[in-house]
Design a protein around this motif. Structure first.
Motif, PDB file in Angstrom:
ATOM      1  N   GLU B 126       0.837  -1.199   0.000  1.00 57.95           N
ATOM      2  CA  GLU B 126       0.000   0.000   0.000  1.00 57.95           C
ATOM      3  C   GLU B 126       0.873   1.251   0.000  1.00 57.95           C
ATOM      4  N   ASP B 127       0.474   2.221  -0.778  1.00 57.57           N
ATOM      5  CA  ASP B 127       1.130   3.528  -0.795  1.00 57.57           C
ATOM      6  C   ASP B 127       1.284   4.037   0.631  1.00 57.57           C
ATOM      7  N   GLY B 128       2.492   4.445   1.040  1.00 61.43           N
ATOM      8  CA  GLY B 128       2.678   4.978   2.388  1.00 61.43           C
ATOM      9  C   GLY B 128       3.199   3.954   3.383  1.00 61.43           C
ATOM     10  N   PHE B 129       3.330   2.705   2.966  1.00 60.41           N
ATOM     11  CA  PHE B 129       3.816   1.665   3.887  1.00 60.41           C
ATOM     12  C   PHE B 129       5.265   1.942   4.264  1.00 60.41           C
ATOM     13  N   PRO B 130       5.630   1.877   5.532  1.00 61.29           N
ATOM     14  CA  PRO B 130       7.011   2.186   5.946  1.00 61.29           C
ATOM     15  C   PRO B 130       8.031   1.178   5.412  1.00 61.29           C
ATOM     16  N   VAL B 152      14.993 -17.713  -2.482  1.00 59.11           N
ATOM     17  CA  VAL B 152      13.992 -16.887  -3.159  1.00 59.11           C
ATOM     18  C   VAL B 152      14.636 -16.433  -4.459  1.00 59.11           C
ATOM     19  N   VAL B 153      14.123 -16.918  -5.573  1.00 51.66           N
ATOM     20  CA  VAL B 153      14.819 -16.707  -6.837  1.00 51.66           C
ATOM     21  C   VAL B 153      14.157 -15.710  -7.772  1.00 51.66           C
ATOM     22  N   THR B 154      12.935 -15.340  -7.491  1.00 52.57           N
ATOM     23  CA  THR B 154      12.275 -14.353  -8.351  1.00 52.57           C
ATOM     24  C   THR B 154      11.129 -13.741  -7.583  1.00 52.57           C
ATOM     25  N   GLY B 155      10.665 -12.618  -8.065  1.00 47.74           N
ATOM     26  CA  GLY B 155       9.568 -11.977  -7.337  1.00 47.74           C
ATOM     27  C   GLY B 155       8.971 -10.843  -8.127  1.00 47.74           C
ATOM     28  N   ASP B 156       8.091 -10.093  -7.456  1.00 46.02           N
ATOM     29  CA  ASP B 156       7.433  -8.966  -8.116  1.00 46.02           C
ATOM     30  C   ASP B 156       6.964  -8.000  -7.034  1.00 46.02           C
ATOM     31  N   THR B 157       6.884  -6.741  -7.395  1.00 44.97           N
ATOM     32  CA  THR B 157       6.386  -5.747  -6.439  1.00 44.97           C
ATOM     33  C   THR B 157       5.379  -4.848  -7.113  1.00 44.97           C
ATOM     34  N   LYS B 158       4.248  -4.641  -6.456  1.00 44.71           N
ATOM     35  CA  LYS B 158       3.260  -3.681  -6.974  1.00 44.71           C
ATOM     36  C   LYS B 158       2.872  -2.760  -5.827  1.00 44.71           C
ATOM     37  N   VAL B 159       2.608  -1.511  -6.165  1.00 41.60           N
ATOM     38  CA  VAL B 159       2.144  -0.584  -5.144  1.00 41.60           C
ATOM     39  C   VAL B 159       0.706  -0.185  -5.484  1.00 41.60           C
ATOM     40  N   VAL B 160      -0.160  -0.241  -4.503  1.00 38.79           N
ATOM     41  CA  VAL B 160      -1.557   0.157  -4.737  1.00 38.79           C
ATOM     42  C   VAL B 160      -1.861   1.402  -3.924  1.00 38.79           C
ATOM     43  N   ASN B 161      -2.932   2.074  -4.310  1.00 42.14           N
ATOM     44  CA  ASN B 161      -3.317   3.311  -3.623  1.00 42.14           C
ATOM     45  C   ASN B 161      -3.595   3.079  -2.159  1.00 42.14           C
TER      46      ASN B 161
END
Lengths: 386, 364, 92
Positions: B126-130, B152-161
């Protein structure tokens, strides 16, 4: 656990069952009918099923489950009222876990929560008061349900709210009292009962004296019983002994927690905060006079029914629902026409199936095999590994 | 209840009806998702059946395993599993969402008899997460991965409102290798087999409930989150004909036994006095009116083992740090099929049904 | 009505505010002791109380508890004696 484990001793259980068998046998032989004892407390229903007590009892004794589940007896219209309050903007609606899944005409509190209402589960009414103090700009409503066991807790909370000058805390009061429905059951023509297991925890508040009318007017013995499995078996022994001896009185099995005079302080607090409603609708039992509590005038500012516009509509039970007969002990859960098919714990039609204390839910979830099926199960018990 | 002479009593008929009903595929009638759909019980099963199985129908998915064992050709097999982690609070005594995220997927793979090797990790933040908190969670994941022997060999990151998420959601998927010939399957279970559990049940669910603070309970109770792959390896070495393994997460031991009873069409008979529960978990469950059999675990497994391999299986688990309190809790019978029965400590018995919705604390 | 659980009073936090701390098998919760302060015998740390929705409803009387248990045990012994006697007397 102290005060718990000792009352779950299987050896003592076998002894108690043997006693019941020995005493009940001759009685049933004489009359040609087995003995029927009603327990009027949801907690008793729960213990009986959880520990599998019914299939320990001999054929000569049958336990009938009465209207002692304060969640089961709330009519659908009142649940609708609760949901209406919960969906009012600015409200935080607090409730015990038991009430969250009880169906109104259009769904339950959990579903209202899914739709956006701020519904929160609490363990104690004091938690609800704390939420009110922490959220001064919101109106916090507590859904008060329960018999005389729980009503003092609501009363103490209201006294605290007044003392602390909290103005955003309200109670939607659905407390009911135990004596009127027991009377209604005894007045019912379709019923044949030989005795009652009295509600142990209600009795910690009201004592044993209020039940005197049961032997005095209706000629049935009553034994106030605790909630551990041995308490229930011992209470049954005491009932069967009374019948054998030709006695008919109120006895107390739960002496470690219940005094004859109850809890005078709790009773005084009840009188300070509540008054009896002239009548109240009980699911399945219809309108019973003087059977429920409302906040008295001194606490009018805390009464959710006065602050909010509750629909107050009477919602008739679905035609197929036979909860009333189950609550009166006239039919057993499995005798209800929709039991197990249209009415299941996931798709409950009536509250007897929703509350875990409801006779139907207890029976469905904990199940009950005929005696023929249980015997092979017991005979081939796996040996516990040392 | 007395039975009619010769024929089935009216009660028998109704009981038959309920049992047949219990065994049916649960139907989905809801129009909107509610919390019951995530609880692991009947509502979850109905949702999975009606929405996901319906659309994705294939043989592998049909069995509804926690993961899939797949043929990659040349006699080689891999195991593949995924899980999402949304727990709140994100940090609780003994662990965090990070530990669960790694151990959860490692354990799903281990339950298939696989050696877990590689993990992927996707974050929805979430937007604003420390970022400081994110670092702590990821550090927990790294430590858990090392302990479990995976990477851990791969991953992804998404930011939501802001408001569109709940802090952070983590999804991990895992791949492991499966030894040739190894087959763990509900359908391999036979009457006479024993049911074992690797230790005390209910720790995690109660620890999190207490950590939430809503119920104002205090207790010295950490989560049991732990990787089970090493325990499984030792167990399978000692009891090579182990039939079935499953970790009792959401819905607890009761749910695993019900799923097993239905899939294998057998009866699972449990002995209440043999089920290991810590005093403190029992105390908390008594206060709240919940049954420990339905409470989540994050470092335990349920195993079904042939009778003649039970002693060795038990010894192997007890010799391992995460299996010290392992116990035999029941056995498999052929009748009544699809049902789980509990012989109570008191001497009676009752049916342990599938969970309906989230277990809610009760007052009554 | 009904979920009342026995717990031990391990601390009286504030007698004016009726706040106490109960221990149930290692789990602790603050409880309201206002309803049991005036019980005959008074209330002291170490007493066992019956707890319902965060309130102590009654002080559990250990003597009465003992009496109940011995009555139950006596039922068992009397029954065992009777059975033993019966099996000795009855001709096969």
């Amino acid at each position: 656990m102290k005060f718990v484990d000792e009352y779950r001793d299987p050896a003592a259980a076998r002894a108690a069952v043997a006693q019941i068998e020995a005493l009940a046998g001759p009685l049933t032989e004489r009359s040609g009918q087995h003995l029927k004892f009603m327990e009027v407390c949801g907690g008793h229903t729960h213990t009986i099923y959880k520990h599998g007590i019914e299939n320990l009892l001999p054929e000569s004794v049958e336990l009938v489950h009465g209207p002692g589940c304060p969640v089961c007896v709330i009519p659908m219209g009142r649940v609708e009222d609760a949901i209406a309050v919960a969906e009012t903007p600015g409200v935080i609606f607090t409730s015990f876990g038991d009430m969250m899944r009880v169906p109104g005409a259009d769904g339950n509190l959990l579903e209202a929560k899914a739709r956006g209402a701020d519904v929160r589960m609490v363990y104690s009414p004091l938690d609800a008061l704390r939420i009110a103090e922490a959220n001064p700009d919101r109106q916090v409503v507590f859904f008060a349900v329960g018999f005389e066991t729980t009503a003092p807790s609501t009363a103490v909370t209201l006294l605290k709210a007044k003392e602390r000058g909290v103005t955003n805390f309200l109670v939607f009061c659905n407390h009911v009292t135990i004596v009127p429905p027991v009377k209604a059951i005894l007045e019912s023509p379709d019923l044949r009962l030989d005795g009652f297991l009295g509600p142990g925890h209600v009795s910690t508040v009201i004592g044993n004296r209020p039940y005197r009318f049961v032997p005095a007017v209706y000629g049935k013995p009553l034994v106030t019983a605790g909630f551990e499995p041995l308490d229930i078996l011992q209470a049954i022994v005491m009932l069967v002994r009374q019948l054998n001896d030709g006695r008919c009185e109120v006895e107390n099995q739960y002496t470690r927690a219940v005094h004859d005079e109850g809890n005078p302080r709790a009773l005084a607090i009840l009188a300070e905060v509540f008054e009896l409603r002239p009548h109240f609708e009980w699911r399945g039992l219809g309108f019973i006079s003087q059977s429920a509590l409302k906040l008295n005038d001194a606490f009018a500012d805390y009464d959710a029914e006065l602050r909010f516009n509750v629909p107050g509509v009477r919602v008739a039970d679905p035609k197929a629902c036979q909860c009333g007969e189950v609550l009166k002990g006239v039919i057993k859960p499995w005798e209800c026409k929709v039991f197990g098919t249209a009415c299941t714990p996931e798709t409950p039609i009536g509250t007897c199936m929703v509350s875990s204390e409801g006779a139907c839910a207890a029976y469905y979830n904990y199940g009950r095999f005929t005696r023929a099926a249980t015997i092979p199960v017991r005979a081939a018990e796996p040996e516990p590994v040392a | 209840m007395s039975e009619g002479a010769g024929g089935a009593s009216p009660e028998d008929i109704v009981l038959e009806r309920i049992e047949a009903f219990r065994r049916r595929r649960p139907k989905l009638k809801d129009e909107f998702i509610n919390s019951a759909h995530g609880a692991g019980g009947k509502a979850s099963a109905a949702l999975i059946d009606a929405v996901f199985l319906e659309a994705f129908r294939n043989d592998t998915l049909e069995g509804l395993p926690d993961g899939a064992v797949l043929d990659v050709g040349g006699g080689e097999r891999i195991a593949f599993s995924t899980d999402s982690f949304v727990v709140k609070p994100r940090r609780f005594p003994g662990g965090s969402i990070g530990d669960l995220a790694i151990n959860g997927t490692v354990n799903d793979l281990a339950m298939m008899g696989a050696t877990p090797r590689w993990i992927s990790s996707a974050f929805v933040i979430e937007d604003g997460f420390p970022i400081a908190e994110l670092r702590e969670i990821v550090a927990d994941m790294a430590l858990a991965a090392t302990k479990a022997g995976v990477q851990v060999v791969t991953g992804d990151t998404k930011v939501v409102n802001k408001g569109a998420g709940d802090g952070v959601y983590i999804t991990t998927s895992g791949v492991g290798t499966v030894a040739p010939g190894l087959r763990l399957d509900a359908k391999s279970v036979r009457p006479g087999d024993k049911v074992l559990v690797s230790g005390n049940i209910g720790d995690h669910g109660v620890a999190v409930l207490i950590a939430r603070g809503e119920l104002a309970l205090e207790a010295d109770l950490p989560t049991d989150s732990a990787p089970l792959n090493d325990l499984v390896a030792k167990l399978l070495a000692a009891a090579p004909n182990t039939r079935f393994l499953r970790d009792p997460t959401r819905g607890g031991v009761a749910t695993v036994c019900n799923e097993l009873a239905r899939a294998a069409e057998v009866a699972v008979v449990l002995q209440e006095s043999a089920v290991p529960v810590r005093g403190i978990v029992n105390g908390a469950c008594e206060i709240l009116g919940i049954d420990p059999l339905y409470v989540a675990n994050e470092g335990k497994l349920v195993a079904v083992v042939p009778a003649d391999e039970t002693d060795d299986a038990l010894a192997a688990m007890r010799a391992h740090p995460v299996g010290a309190d392992a116990a035999v809790i029941g056995e498999i019978r052929d009748d009544p099929p699809g049902i789980v029965i509990l012989n109570t400590s008191f001497g009676g018995n009752r049916v342990v049904d599938m969970l309906v919705g989230d277990p809610l604390p009760r007052i009554c | 009505m009904c979920l009342g659980i026995p717990g031990q009073l391990v601390e009286i936090i504030d007698v004016e505010q009726h706040r106490g701390m109960a221990d149930i098998d290692g789990v602790r919760r603050e409880i309201n002791i206002g309803l049991v302060l005036n019980e005959p015998g008074g209330l002291k740390v170490g007493d066992w109380v019956l707890i319902h929705v965060g309130f102590a409803m009654s002080v559990l009387d250990e003597e009465e508890a003992e009496r109940t248990l011995s009555f139950i045990k006596l039922m068992g012994e009397v029954w065992d004696d009777e059975k033993a006697q019966f099996s000795q007397e009855a001709p096969l």
